[in-house]
Design a protein around this motif. Sequence first.
Motif, PDB file in Angstrom:
ATOM      1  N   UNK A 235       0.848  -1.251   0.054  1.00  0.00           N
ATOM      2  CA  UNK A 235       0.484   0.099   0.049  1.00  0.00           C
ATOM      3  C   UNK A 235       0.884   1.466  -0.026  1.00  0.00           C
ATOM      4  N   UNK A 236       1.512   1.009   1.143  1.00  0.00           N
ATOM      5  CA  UNK A 236       3.009   2.455   0.466  1.00  0.00           C
ATOM      6  C   UNK A 236       3.402   2.820  -0.509  1.00  0.00           C
ATOM      7  N   UNK A 237       3.721   1.590  -1.197  1.00  0.00           N
ATOM      8  CA  UNK A 237       4.550   2.025  -2.606  1.00  0.00           C
ATOM      9  C   UNK A 237       3.821   1.921  -3.975  1.00  0.00           C
ATOM     10  N   UNK A 238       1.772   1.877  -3.568  1.00  0.00           N
ATOM     11  CA  UNK A 238       1.076   2.219  -4.532  1.00  0.00           C
ATOM     12  C   UNK A 238       0.698   3.522  -4.192  1.00  0.00           C
ATOM     13  N   UNK A 239       0.590   3.765  -2.880  1.00  0.00           N
ATOM     14  CA  UNK A 239       0.232   5.302  -2.394  1.00  0.00           C
ATOM     15  C   UNK A 239       1.606   6.258  -2.791  1.00  0.00           C
ATOM     16  N   UNK A 240       2.292   6.200  -2.258  1.00  0.00           N
ATOM     17  CA  UNK A 240       3.473   7.366  -3.368  1.00  0.00           C
ATOM     18  C   UNK A 240       3.703   7.226  -4.580  1.00  0.00           C
ATOM     19  N   UNK A 268      12.839   3.044   9.368  1.00  0.00           N
ATOM     20  CA  UNK A 268      13.537   2.521   7.846  1.00  0.00           C
ATOM     21  C   UNK A 268      14.743   1.795   7.610  1.00  0.00           C
ATOM     22  N   UNK A 269      14.827   0.855   7.136  1.00  0.00           N
ATOM     23  CA  UNK A 269      16.081   0.268   6.765  1.00  0.00           C
ATOM     24  C   UNK A 269      16.877   0.959   7.130  1.00  0.00           C
ATOM     25  N   UNK A 270      18.019  -0.011   7.854  1.00  0.00           N
ATOM     26  CA  UNK A 270      19.029   0.686   7.967  1.00  0.00           C
ATOM     27  C   UNK A 270      20.656   0.254   6.882  1.00  0.00           C
ATOM     28  N   UNK A 271      19.358  -0.665   5.387  1.00  0.00           N
ATOM     29  CA  UNK A 271      21.007  -1.059   4.568  1.00  0.00           C
ATOM     30  C   UNK A 271      20.396  -0.216   3.176  1.00  0.00           C
ATOM     31  N   UNK A 272      18.845  -0.533   3.156  1.00  0.00           N
ATOM     32  CA  UNK A 272      18.594  -0.067   1.933  1.00  0.00           C
ATOM     33  C   UNK A 272      17.324   0.996   2.009  1.00  0.00           C
ATOM     34  N   UNK A 273      16.978   1.185   3.487  1.00  0.00           N
ATOM     35  CA  UNK A 273      16.341   2.778   3.218  1.00  0.00           C
ATOM     36  C   UNK A 273      14.441   1.840   3.339  1.00  0.00           C
ATOM     37  N   UNK A 274      14.317   1.083   2.996  1.00  0.00           N
ATOM     38  CA  UNK A 274      12.777   1.126   2.406  1.00  0.00           C
ATOM     39  C   UNK A 274      12.553   0.709   4.037  1.00  0.00           C
ATOM     40  N   UNK A 309      14.805  -5.303   6.427  1.00  0.00           N
ATOM     41  CA  UNK A 309      13.469  -5.006   6.046  1.00  0.00           C
ATOM     42  C   UNK A 309      13.054  -6.562   5.911  1.00  0.00           C
ATOM     43  N   UNK A 310      14.500  -6.739   5.477  1.00  0.00           N
ATOM     44  CA  UNK A 310      14.030  -9.018   5.336  1.00  0.00           C
ATOM     45  C   UNK A 310      14.811  -9.656   5.645  1.00  0.00           C
ATOM     46  N   UNK A 311      15.203 -11.158   5.123  1.00  0.00           N
ATOM     47  CA  UNK A 311      16.095 -11.991   5.611  1.00  0.00           C
ATOM     48  C   UNK A 311      17.188 -11.882   4.752  1.00  0.00           C
ATOM     49  N   UNK A 312      16.846 -11.074   3.062  1.00  0.00           N
ATOM     50  CA  UNK A 312      18.563 -11.588   2.580  1.00  0.00           C
ATOM     51  C   UNK A 312      18.658 -10.679   2.880  1.00  0.00           C
ATOM     52  N   UNK A 313      18.306  -9.212   3.199  1.00  0.00           N
ATOM     53  CA  UNK A 313      19.194  -8.135   3.719  1.00  0.00           C
ATOM     54  C   UNK A 313      19.375  -8.549   5.512  1.00  0.00           C
TER      55      UNK A 313
END
Length: 321
Positions: A235-240, A268-274, A309-313
């Motif tokens: 929703x956040x990405x769609x909204x923006x 916000x993710x400290x690595x990618x800011x998502x 923000x994710x396991x990969x991150x």
Amino acid sequence: MASELCKTISVARLEKHKNLFLNYRNLHHFPLELLKDEGLQHLERLYMKRNSLTTLPENLAQKLPNLVELYLHSNNIVVVPEEVGDLKELQTLDISTNRLLALPERLHLCLSLQYLTVDRNRLWSVPRHLCQLPSLNELSMAGNRLASLPLDLGRSRELQYVYVDNNIQLKGLPSYLYNKVVGCSGCGIPIQVSEVRLQTFSSGQLTVFLPAEVKAIGTENDRVLPLQEQAMRCLYHTYHRLWKDLNFLSLISLPRSLLELLHCPLGHCHRCSKPMFTFVYPKLFPLRETPMAGLHQGRTTIGFVAYCCSAQCLRAFDLLS
């Protein structure tokens, strides 16, 4: 004593004093004389240390609109009214050694605030909106009951000094503080990162497309985001992406709490800011791995916590890269 106090305030009003010293006056109530008529429009600094105040007036900002510094050290204040957020000129607020259980949510509207001291209170948490203060340079919260700090604390370049000594339940610090001047003698308890598993569910004939991480369910590296978190990010990405369409939000039927969360992410993710809304992947970094180690004379018991923000991150994150 009452007549002397009234005289002091009357003279300050008549002569348009910018500083008023009411320390050690054994005040149990905020002086009504300060709020009389138009108040003290010219007053910039108010000192009320070591009294017995329990509350503050809700119309304080209306009657003393030009306050730049407010000192309330060593009183018995339990609650600070939300209208403290209307003090637009306030640069310094010292409300340490009181009985506060929480800070007002609207404190982030004091856009000029540079120095905030709330040491030796009973605070359990810090409002996330505090991270939005654009001018905040020094934040001192030593001697409280804090168990965690907002993930984005320290994201602002203006914030340079953070003191959280003697919060014995504080388990770590947001990694945005790793290059700040930090006091944290009460930190250092190792954190436990709990595994989060997404339970299977049936949704009839509805087709739900989930991230590739769902395929990892049941494996050793089982780390899948909750559905609520995935939905909020979508929703956040769609909204923006469609922010110019003013009717977009009218098409979304969400509880008020989720709509507010959509405008103000958890962090916000400290690595990618998502943006992250309900769930994060924390990763603990010992202090010896950060540039701050030298400032603490070799201490290695304090940890910085990065949030991914994710396991990969989480697997790829390197605080020093």
